[in-house]
Write a protein that holds these residues in place. Sequence first.
Motif, PDB file in Angstrom:
ATOM      1  N   TYR A  20       0.839  -1.205   0.000  1.00 62.22           N
ATOM      2  CA  TYR A  20       0.000   0.000   0.000  1.00 62.22           C
ATOM      3  C   TYR A  20       0.878   1.261   0.000  1.00 62.22           C
ATOM      4  O   TYR A  20       0.697   2.166  -0.815  1.00 62.22           O
ATOM      5  N   GLU A 185     -13.978   5.464  10.317  1.00 62.53           N
ATOM      6  CA  GLU A 185     -13.481   5.340   8.943  1.00 62.53           C
ATOM      7  C   GLU A 185     -12.093   4.719   9.056  1.00 62.53           C
ATOM      8  O   GLU A 185     -11.243   5.237   9.800  1.00 62.53           O
ATOM      9  N   ASN A 189      -3.528   0.855   7.305  1.00 60.42           N
ATOM     10  CA  ASN A 189      -3.439  -0.445   6.644  1.00 60.42           C
ATOM     11  C   ASN A 189      -3.033  -1.501   7.671  1.00 60.42           C
ATOM     12  O   ASN A 189      -2.345  -1.202   8.656  1.00 60.42           O
ATOM     13  N   SER A 320      -7.793  -1.593   8.297  1.00 58.62           N
ATOM     14  CA  SER A 320      -8.426  -2.359   7.225  1.00 58.62           C
ATOM     15  C   SER A 320      -7.355  -3.137   6.466  1.00 58.62           C
ATOM     16  O   SER A 320      -6.237  -2.640   6.281  1.00 58.62           O
ATOM     17  N   ASN A 322      -7.550  -3.721   3.399  1.00 56.27           N
ATOM     18  CA  ASN A 322      -7.465  -3.117   2.057  1.00 56.27           C
ATOM     19  C   ASN A 322      -6.875  -1.713   2.106  1.00 56.27           C
ATOM     20  O   ASN A 322      -6.865  -1.005   1.109  1.00 56.27           O
ATOM     21  N   THR A 325      -9.498   4.063   2.556  1.00 57.75           N
ATOM     22  CA  THR A 325     -10.105   4.435   1.270  1.00 57.75           C
ATOM     23  C   THR A 325      -9.579   5.812   0.839  1.00 57.75           C
ATOM     24  O   THR A 325      -9.097   6.586   1.666  1.00 57.75           O
ATOM     25  N   ALA A 326      -9.717   6.090  -0.458  1.00 53.86           N
ATOM     26  CA  ALA A 326      -9.279   7.403  -0.978  1.00 53.86           C
ATOM     27  C   ALA A 326     -10.028   8.501  -0.234  1.00 53.86           C
ATOM     28  O   ALA A 326      -9.460   9.548   0.102  1.00 53.86           O
ATOM     29  N   GLU A 327     -11.314   8.238   0.063  1.00 49.96           N
ATOM     30  CA  GLU A 327     -12.140   9.248   0.739  1.00 49.96           C
ATOM     31  C   GLU A 327     -11.593   9.538   2.144  1.00 49.96           C
ATOM     32  O   GLU A 327     -11.446  10.697   2.529  1.00 49.96           O
ATOM     33  N   SER A 328     -11.267   8.464   2.877  1.00 50.78           N
ATOM     34  CA  SER A 328     -10.797   8.712   4.243  1.00 50.78           C
ATOM     35  C   SER A 328      -9.447   9.422   4.226  1.00 50.78           C
ATOM     36  O   SER A 328      -9.163  10.269   5.069  1.00 50.78           O
TER      37      SER A 328
END
Length: 434
Positions: A20, A185, A189, A320, A322, A325-328
């Motif tokens: 990541y 949120e 990673n 997470s 994954n 997220t881009a938003e967070s």
Amino acid sequence: MNKNMTSQIIDIIIFGATGYTGQCVVEQCARINNFSWAIAGRNVNKLREVLTNIYTKTGKDVTQVEIIVADVDDQKSINAMTKKGKVIINCTGPYRFYGESVVKACIEEGIHYVDVTGEPEFMEKMQLKYHDLAKTSGSYVVSACGMDSVPADIGVIHFMKNFNGQVNYVEAYMALTVNTNKIVEPFLNYTTWESAVHALANMNSLRSIRKQLFSKYDIVKLLPSIPRRSVIHRSELCENKYCLPFQGSDRSVVLRTQMFLTKEWNLRPIQCNVYLVCRSAFTLCALLIIGFFLQVLSKFEFGRKLLLKYSHIFSLGVVSRNGPTAESRQNSLFTMKFYGEGWSKDMLKEKDDLKTISEPTDSYMVTAVEIPDAGYGFTSICAVQCALIILNEFDKLPPGGGVYTPGAAFYRTSLIETLAENGFQYKILHTGHK
Ligand SMILES: NC(=O)c1ccc[n+]([C@@H]2O[C@H](COP(=O)([O-])OP(=O)(O)OC[C@H]3O[C@@H](n4cnc5c(N)ncnc54)[C@H](OP(=O)(O)O)[C@@H]3O)[C@@H](O)[C@H]2O)c1
């Protein structure tokens, strides 16, 4: 070999480019694109995919970017990778498992090394074991070049350089806000959580390494002492919010920098504590619960298995597998405020030996830095800029190579200005007399 590298050698190799963080670093290199760079990792197909994704994201031509296959379980492949570059940015983690073979190879091959670890045990072990060897080979090994622990370490250097006199202590208050409508949120990673779990499990071995490392320094008790705060306190500096001692690597990195500055350049060391600011009583409770799980369960194997298997639950949703997220990431803001006290220049006029000042301090200063998307955006920009500074400001690094903190390595370089040019500017908010 490092100082006379031929032009065919690649400026920067990103090892762990499939992770990541590694992908964020690759994106930065593609966007800057005024130096040569290559990507490395253990899986060639995943590495190809990284370049395809970066092309889609940035539109930059990455067809000339070399792909190097290297696995930490195969030391020869790691040495072969390092031979091709001038600086390796290591993005594989947890570093306690995957870091040492890369440090070792860089030193053996006379290559420079940068990473974004937040694991004190790894950093201090590397310094203890490899500093003298790195000096022999002329390699610079600089850890913690990301959110851990550049904002704090370079923030204290900025404070020292801008204080009109001698600083006695600095208290750093960090706050992270994620502006979201959701209750939680994810912003970390999984591998960072994994690194933290193992770090907590191995506190005893950190103590033993630290004892050996610190015995090389002449540590003196400084007076007046930095204020002692209760474990949970409210700070006026941060709108009276609840604050806790920060358990990450920042304080240890700052103190190692200060020990270096004292030993090498005879500067008075600055006492420092780092606190985490909680947005609300709810956040404070959540942090205490996560801290409790980590402290208790990390101490035995079954507990660690639980923490790692159910990371999302034990982190109350902030971790997470994954990645965030881009938003967070877009909605996150990290701020670090620094309050420090010291002696003004006027007061110091008569003094010869700064280490023995016993009078009360007479001046204070408050500074701050704001960093959006600190965990991955800032971390990747910072790692690349640190690597470029090693290449471009070689003569301003401590002479001869070695294993350093960012503050020790980059004290005389333009890192503060470079961070400002990238949108991360330390600002002086107040100065005054007490
Ligand atoms: N201090 C900070 O502010 C900060 C910020 C971000 C990250 N970090 C740290 O950076 C590290 C990486 O985090 P992340 O979230 O990017 O982790 P990640 O997504 O899990 O990536 C881990 C990377 O390590 C590679 N790797 C694992 N085993 C390997 C091996 N045997 N040989 C070669 N490569 C191997 C993985 O390759 P594969 O893809 O082939 O599995 C992957 O590229 C963590 O320690 C984290 O704590 C620190």
